[in-house]
Design an enzyme around this catalytic site. Structure first.
Site, PDB file in Angstrom:
ATOM      1  N   HIS A  68       4.762  49.179  48.992  1.00  0.00           N
ATOM      2  CA  HIS A  68       6.207  48.938  48.812  1.00  0.00           C
ATOM      3  C   HIS A  68       7.009  50.249  48.851  1.00  0.00           C
ATOM      4  O   HIS A  68       6.559  51.278  48.358  1.00  0.00           O
ATOM      5  CB  HIS A  68       6.468  48.198  47.501  1.00  0.00           C
ATOM      6  CG  HIS A  68       6.144  46.733  47.593  1.00  0.00           C
ATOM      7  ND1 HIS A  68       5.860  45.966  46.487  1.00  0.00           N
ATOM      8  CD2 HIS A  68       6.071  45.911  48.666  1.00  0.00           C
ATOM      9  CE1 HIS A  68       5.616  44.716  46.877  1.00  0.00           C
ATOM     10  NE2 HIS A  68       5.733  44.657  48.201  1.00  0.00           N
TER      11      HIS A  68
ATOM     12  N   ASP B 192       2.195  48.157  40.013  1.00  0.00           N
ATOM     13  CA  ASP B 192       2.807  46.837  39.859  1.00  0.00           C
ATOM     14  C   ASP B 192       1.765  45.731  39.690  1.00  0.00           C
ATOM     15  O   ASP B 192       2.011  44.569  40.029  1.00  0.00           O
ATOM     16  CB  ASP B 192       3.711  46.540  41.063  1.00  0.00           C
ATOM     17  CG  ASP B 192       4.854  47.537  41.174  1.00  0.00           C
ATOM     18  OD1 ASP B 192       4.993  48.402  40.284  1.00  0.00           O
ATOM     19  OD2 ASP B 192       5.614  47.469  42.162  1.00  0.00           O
TER      20      ASP B 192
ATOM     21  N   HIS C  55       0.080  41.305  43.430  1.00  0.00           N
ATOM     22  CA  HIS C  55       1.461  41.701  43.746  1.00  0.00           C
ATOM     23  C   HIS C  55       1.563  41.908  45.261  1.00  0.00           C
ATOM     24  O   HIS C  55       2.434  41.352  45.928  1.00  0.00           O
ATOM     25  CB  HIS C  55       1.779  42.975  42.983  1.00  0.00           C
ATOM     26  CG  HIS C  55       3.110  43.596  43.258  1.00  0.00           C
ATOM     27  ND1 HIS C  55       4.303  43.020  42.907  1.00  0.00           N
ATOM     28  CD2 HIS C  55       3.421  44.775  43.860  1.00  0.00           C
ATOM     29  CE1 HIS C  55       5.292  43.821  43.283  1.00  0.00           C
ATOM     30  NE2 HIS C  55       4.796  44.884  43.858  1.00  0.00           N
TER      31      HIS C  55
ATOM     32  N   HIS D 216       6.867  50.732  36.485  1.00  0.00           N
ATOM     33  CA  HIS D 216       8.285  50.444  36.274  1.00  0.00           C
ATOM     34  C   HIS D 216       8.654  50.366  34.802  1.00  0.00           C
ATOM     35  O   HIS D 216       7.840  49.989  33.968  1.00  0.00           O
ATOM     36  CB  HIS D 216       8.655  49.090  36.904  1.00  0.00           C
ATOM     37  CG  HIS D 216       8.681  49.102  38.395  1.00  0.00           C
ATOM     38  ND1 HIS D 216       9.802  49.413  39.113  1.00  0.00           N
ATOM     39  CD2 HIS D 216       7.714  48.843  39.303  1.00  0.00           C
ATOM     40  CE1 HIS D 216       9.535  49.337  40.413  1.00  0.00           C
ATOM     41  NE2 HIS D 216       8.267  48.991  40.561  1.00  0.00           N
TER      42      HIS D 216
ATOM     43  N   ASP E 291       9.462  51.396  47.210  1.00  0.00           N
ATOM     44  CA  ASP E 291       9.772  52.107  45.970  1.00  0.00           C
ATOM     45  C   ASP E 291       8.548  52.842  45.413  1.00  0.00           C
ATOM     46  O   ASP E 291       8.601  53.397  44.317  1.00  0.00           O
ATOM     47  CB  ASP E 291      10.373  51.155  44.921  1.00  0.00           C
ATOM     48  CG  ASP E 291       9.428  50.058  44.498  1.00  0.00           C
ATOM     49  OD1 ASP E 291       8.779  49.435  45.383  1.00  0.00           O
ATOM     50  OD2 ASP E 291       9.320  49.801  43.281  1.00  0.00           O
ATOM     51  N   HIS E 292       7.451  52.875  46.169  1.00  0.00           N
ATOM     52  CA  HIS E 292       6.266  53.650  45.777  1.00  0.00           C
ATOM     53  C   HIS E 292       5.877  54.696  46.826  1.00  0.00           C
ATOM     54  O   HIS E 292       4.990  55.509  46.579  1.00  0.00           O
ATOM     55  CB  HIS E 292       5.092  52.707  45.478  1.00  0.00           C
ATOM     56  CG  HIS E 292       5.400  51.793  44.334  1.00  0.00           C
ATOM     57  ND1 HIS E 292       4.932  52.004  43.051  1.00  0.00           N
ATOM     58  CD2 HIS E 292       6.202  50.696  44.267  1.00  0.00           C
ATOM     59  CE1 HIS E 292       5.415  51.060  42.250  1.00  0.00           C
ATOM     60  NE2 HIS E 292       6.192  50.255  42.966  1.00  0.00           N
TER      61      HIS E 292
ATOM     62  N   HIS F 152       0.264  51.084  46.450  1.00  0.00           N
ATOM     63  CA  HIS F 152       0.543  49.975  47.379  1.00  0.00           C
ATOM     64  C   HIS F 152       1.705  50.335  48.288  1.00  0.00           C
ATOM     65  O   HIS F 152       2.349  51.368  48.107  1.00  0.00           O
ATOM     66  CB  HIS F 152       0.753  48.653  46.631  1.00  0.00           C
ATOM     67  CG  HIS F 152       1.985  48.567  45.787  1.00  0.00           C
ATOM     68  ND1 HIS F 152       2.199  49.359  44.692  1.00  0.00           N
ATOM     69  CD2 HIS F 152       3.073  47.747  45.870  1.00  0.00           C
ATOM     70  CE1 HIS F 152       3.355  49.035  44.138  1.00  0.00           C
ATOM     71  NE2 HIS F 152       3.916  48.070  44.840  1.00  0.00           N
TER      72      HIS F 152
HETATM   73 FE    FE Z   1       7.362  48.599  42.516  1.00  0.00          FE
HETATM   74 ZN    ZN Z   2       5.657  46.828  44.366  1.00  0.00          ZN
END
Ligand code: FE
Ligand code: ZN
Length: 255
Positions: free
Chosen positions: A58, A133, A114, A171, A60-61, A56
């Site tokens: 985001h 996530d 998410h 995570h 942090d990915h 996805h």
């Molecule tokens: Fe994440």
């Molecule tokens: Zn995420």
């Protein structure tokens, strides 16, 4: 096992995964939270990076992707539904499509909730699913974009995979997820046992990801919203499954 899978801790509490197809030596990365730990693992293993599978959009990915693209020129693969927000994709896929890491075939599952356009990658030959996530160890991602109905449908697809499937989520949130899960189902013996294991692992700095789908089915409150015992536990006897899920998710948001 057709795939050798390496879990790579990134940033404060993210995980990336390297998958190497044993038959061909092809290597894929699932998500790129940051580049350095992934580059280091590739160097230590002597592996080339052939492809990147993005779950996805985001940061942090995906934030580690540009450096990896520069160094390895991998094929970048992600959801067609989210192609406008993801980094440039070489291959954009929908649910039901497949992706080949050498001879290992991954199936795309839409797990929106998410985010809308979040996908999971299921490799049946390796009994592995990469969920980021969506389904997480003892939890699920916060609903930033989707509805509870959407996330319940997504989680139900993952719950229907073979129970010996190993769940590689994005995570290390498991210890805090465990505290919440215990407030929902304090009498769940399997949950109590799992929490003892999680606590011991975290005390030694050992990741709690991946986990088994069987363990998630037995202990993850978000996969259990359809069970009469859970409906009773949250005071919603007879309510529709997605409404019970929504209530549990709402409780977690303010936990
Ligand atoms: Fe994440
Ligand atoms: Zn995420």
């Amino acid at each position: 096992m057709t795939l050798e899978i390496v879990t790579i801790p990134c940033l404060a509490d993210n995980y990336a995964f390297l998958l190497r197809d044993r038959a061909t030596g092809k290597v894929a990365l699932v998500d790129a939270p940051e580049s350095y730990p992934i580059q280091k693992t590739l160097r230590d293993k002597g592996w080339h990076l052939d492809m990147v599978l993005l779950t996805h959009h985001h940061n942090d990915h995906i934030d580690g992707l540009p450096v990896l693209v520069e160094e390895y020129h991998p094929q970048v693969i992600g959801a067609k539904a989210d192609a406008n927000r993801l980094p440039p994709l070489d291959l954009a896929l929908n649910e039901g499509d497949t992706v080949s890491v050498g001879e290992s075939m991954g199936h795309i599952i839409d797990v929106s909730g998410h985010t809308i356009g979040h996908i999971a990658f299921h490799f049946p030959s390796a009994s592995a699913v990469f969920t980021a996530d969506s389904l997480m160890a003892l939890g699920c991602g916060r609903l930033f974009e989707g509805t509870p109905e959407m996330m319940w449908a997504s989680l139900s697809k993952l719950a229907a995979l073979p129970s010996d499937t190993i769940v590689y989520s994005g995570h290390e949130y498991t210890a805090s997820n465990a505290k919440f899960a215990l407030t929902v189902e304090p009498q769940n013996a399997a949950l109590q046992t799992r929490i003892a294991d999680i606590t011991a692992k975290r005390a030694k700095g050992i990741p709690t990801v991946p986990s088994s789908l069987a363990a998630e089915l037995a202990t993850n409150p978000f996969l259990r919203a359809h069970l009469p015992a859970m409906k009773t536990a949250v005071g919603m006897e007879g309510a529709p499954n997605n409404e019970v899920f929504a209530a549990i998710r709402k409780q977690k948001d303010i936990f």
